[in-house]
Write a protein that holds these residues in place. Structure first.
Motif, PDB file in Angstrom:
ATOM      1  N   UNK A  91     -17.352 -37.717-106.667  1.00 22.08           N
ATOM      2  CA  UNK A  91     -17.231 -39.100-107.132  1.00 22.08           C
ATOM      3  C   UNK A  91     -17.817 -39.217-108.532  1.00 22.08           C
ATOM      4  N   UNK A  92     -17.301 -40.150-109.310  1.00 20.73           N
ATOM      5  CA  UNK A  92     -17.910 -40.546-110.571  1.00 20.73           C
ATOM      6  C   UNK A  92     -19.236 -41.225-110.244  1.00 20.73           C
ATOM      7  N   UNK A  93     -20.352 -40.673-110.714  1.00 18.57           N
ATOM      8  CA  UNK A  93     -21.670 -41.211-110.361  1.00 18.57           C
ATOM      9  C   UNK A  93     -21.867 -42.632-110.889  1.00 18.57           C
ATOM     10  N   UNK A  94     -21.232 -42.963-112.017  1.00 18.35           N
ATOM     11  CA  UNK A  94     -21.378 -44.295-112.591  1.00 18.35           C
ATOM     12  C   UNK A  94     -20.545 -45.332-111.852  1.00 18.35           C
ATOM     13  N   UNK A  95     -19.496 -44.906-111.199  1.00 17.17           N
ATOM     14  CA  UNK A  95     -18.600 -45.807-110.464  1.00 17.17           C
ATOM     15  C   UNK A  95     -17.922 -45.010-109.360  1.00 17.17           C
ATOM     16  N   UNK A  96     -18.548 -44.926-108.181  1.00 23.62           N
ATOM     17  CA  UNK A  96     -18.006 -44.084-107.105  1.00 23.62           C
ATOM     18  C   UNK A  96     -16.651 -44.528-106.558  1.00 23.62           C
ATOM     19  N   UNK A  97     -16.152 -45.688-106.996  1.00 20.11           N
ATOM     20  CA  UNK A  97     -14.784 -46.030-106.596  1.00 20.11           C
ATOM     21  C   UNK A  97     -13.780 -45.076-107.241  1.00 20.11           C
ATOM     22  N   UNK A  98     -14.192 -44.382-108.299  1.00 23.64           N
ATOM     23  CA  UNK A  98     -13.374 -43.318-108.884  1.00 23.64           C
ATOM     24  C   UNK A  98     -13.769 -42.010-108.218  1.00 23.64           C
ATOM     25  N   UNK A  99     -12.798 -41.325-107.661  1.00 22.67           N
ATOM     26  CA  UNK A  99     -13.109 -40.150-106.849  1.00 22.67           C
ATOM     27  C   UNK A  99     -12.013 -39.099-106.985  1.00 22.67           C
ATOM     28  N   UNK A 100     -12.316 -37.942-106.442  1.00 25.55           N
ATOM     29  CA  UNK A 100     -11.364 -36.832-106.477  1.00 25.55           C
ATOM     30  C   UNK A 100     -10.026 -37.238-105.859  1.00 25.55           C
ATOM     31  N   UNK A 101      -8.957 -36.865-106.549  1.00 22.14           N
ATOM     32  CA  UNK A 101      -7.608 -37.093-106.028  1.00 22.14           C
ATOM     33  C   UNK A 101      -6.902 -35.741-105.959  1.00 22.14           C
ATOM     34  N   UNK A 102      -6.871 -35.173-104.763  1.00 25.06           N
ATOM     35  CA  UNK A 102      -6.283 -33.835-104.626  1.00 25.06           C
ATOM     36  C   UNK A 102      -4.791 -33.855-104.900  1.00 25.06           C
ATOM     37  N   UNK A 103      -4.118 -34.959-104.557  1.00 27.06           N
ATOM     38  CA  UNK A 103      -2.669 -35.027-104.763  1.00 27.06           C
ATOM     39  C   UNK A 103      -2.331 -35.011-106.251  1.00 27.06           C
ATOM     40  N   UNK A 104      -3.024 -35.817-107.049  1.00 23.73           N
ATOM     41  CA  UNK A 104      -2.769 -35.809-108.488  1.00 23.73           C
ATOM     42  C   UNK A 104      -3.181 -34.485-109.113  1.00 23.73           C
ATOM     43  N   UNK A 105      -4.255 -33.884-108.616  1.00 19.51           N
ATOM     44  CA  UNK A 105      -4.679 -32.580-109.125  1.00 19.51           C
ATOM     45  C   UNK A 105      -3.556 -31.561-108.994  1.00 19.51           C
ATOM     46  N   UNK A 106      -2.829 -31.619-107.890  1.00 14.87           N
ATOM     47  CA  UNK A 106      -1.729 -30.684-107.647  1.00 14.87           C
ATOM     48  C   UNK A 106      -0.476 -31.078-108.419  1.00 14.87           C
ATOM     49  N   UNK A 107      -0.063 -32.317-108.287  1.00 17.23           N
ATOM     50  CA  UNK A 107       1.246 -32.673-108.837  1.00 17.23           C
ATOM     51  C   UNK A 107       1.226 -32.815-110.351  1.00 17.23           C
TER      52      UNK A 107
END
Length: 279
Positions: A91-107
């Motif tokens: 997660x983004x420590x400054x704003x944990x609503x932003x987080x790892x997106x495995x689908x975007x990482x792949x596509x």
């Protein structure tokens, strides 16, 4: 009884057009990338410099750990016995609503092979982590996910066997988050192969004692790492290997850093990241 509606000729033509467009974009996205990516790291390369080490710990097989990683630091994951798996979420420590997106990482990168030179993306199109070292040449899993209580019971029988899903939830709670803040993970040292027919297979030969991956933080991060067995690991007994976590200082990033320049998609993601950091 459900009624099956067959596609019309117009539907089929539209699907074929979409498929052709996808293949053209994929060819454009992957055509240059293999030429730009650095080669895998050798096991004897990139030795740990004691001056770089901020902290280190060993996660016993089946357990988990949480940590905070500052921008510019790195995390080296080491499969010490060659039988571990490290499921990671960030997660983004400054704003944990932003987080790892495995689908975007792949596509976005047009590949499931997350090797040295690739990046892990957030759901805001920014770079969370860059893969700066990797001895496995991308033998990791961004698709299958982690084990859960039901699957662990079915595979190993009754017992005090920890699973990946519960580990991640408990890690999130320790960071002040909840299960609602979790999404699919990337699992390092899990050699999942996607066959031509779309089926998953397990490439045990790719595992090696001492294999490591080093991830550089491109923003301040919260992380949880689970060392529970991967769901596709064929070993019948519950015996996951340990994972060593080494937090490291890193040198300033050069303008021609391979992770920043390997692909047009990575360059755009870093532009998004740099713009956010500057704000």
């Amino acid at each position: 009884m459900d009624t099956i509606v067959e596609p019309t000729e117009a539907d089929r033509a539209a699907m074929e057009a979409h498929r052709a467009r996808y293949e053209a974009l994929k060819a454009a996205g992957t055509g240059a990338a293999p030429l730009a990516l650095p080669p895998p790291t050798g096991l004897a390369e990139a030795p740990l410099d004691p001056a770089r080490i901020v902290a280190r710990e060993t996660v016993p097989g089946g357990w988990y750990s949480t940590l905070r990683l500052a921008r510019g630091e790195a995390l080296r994951l080491i499969d010490t016995a060659g039988s571990g798996a490290a499921a990671l979420f960030a997660w983004n420590a400054a704003d944990p609503s932003e987080r790892l997106n495995h689908a975007d990482t792949v596509k976005v990168q047009w590949t499931t092979r997350l090797a040295k030179g690739r990046v892990l993306l957030s759901d805001m199109g920014r770079v969370l982590l860059s893969i700066v070292e990797d001895t496995t040449d991308g033998a990791h899993d961004p698709l299958v996910g982690v084990s859960n209580a039901a699957g662990t019971l079915a595979k190993y029988g009754p017992g005090t066997f920890r699973n990946g899903r519960d580990n991640l939830v408990q890690g999130a709670l320790k960071l002040g988050l909840s299960r609602r803040d979790l999404a699919p993970v990337v699992t390092f040292f899990a050699p999942v192969i996607v066959a031509s027919d779309g089926r998953f297979a397990w490439g045990e030969a790719a595992r090696q004692a001492g294999a490591f991956v080093e991830l550089r933080a491109e923003m301040d991060l919260l992380l949880v790492v689970s060392a529970a067995p991967h769901p596709l690991d064929p070993r019948p007994d519950y015996a996951p290997g340990p994972i060593e976590l080494v937090r490291l200082r890193t040198a300033p990033v050069a303008a021609d850093d391979p992770c920043r320049t390997a692909t047009p998609e990575a360059r755009r993601a870093f532009e998004n990241t740099d713009f956010w950091l500057a704000g």
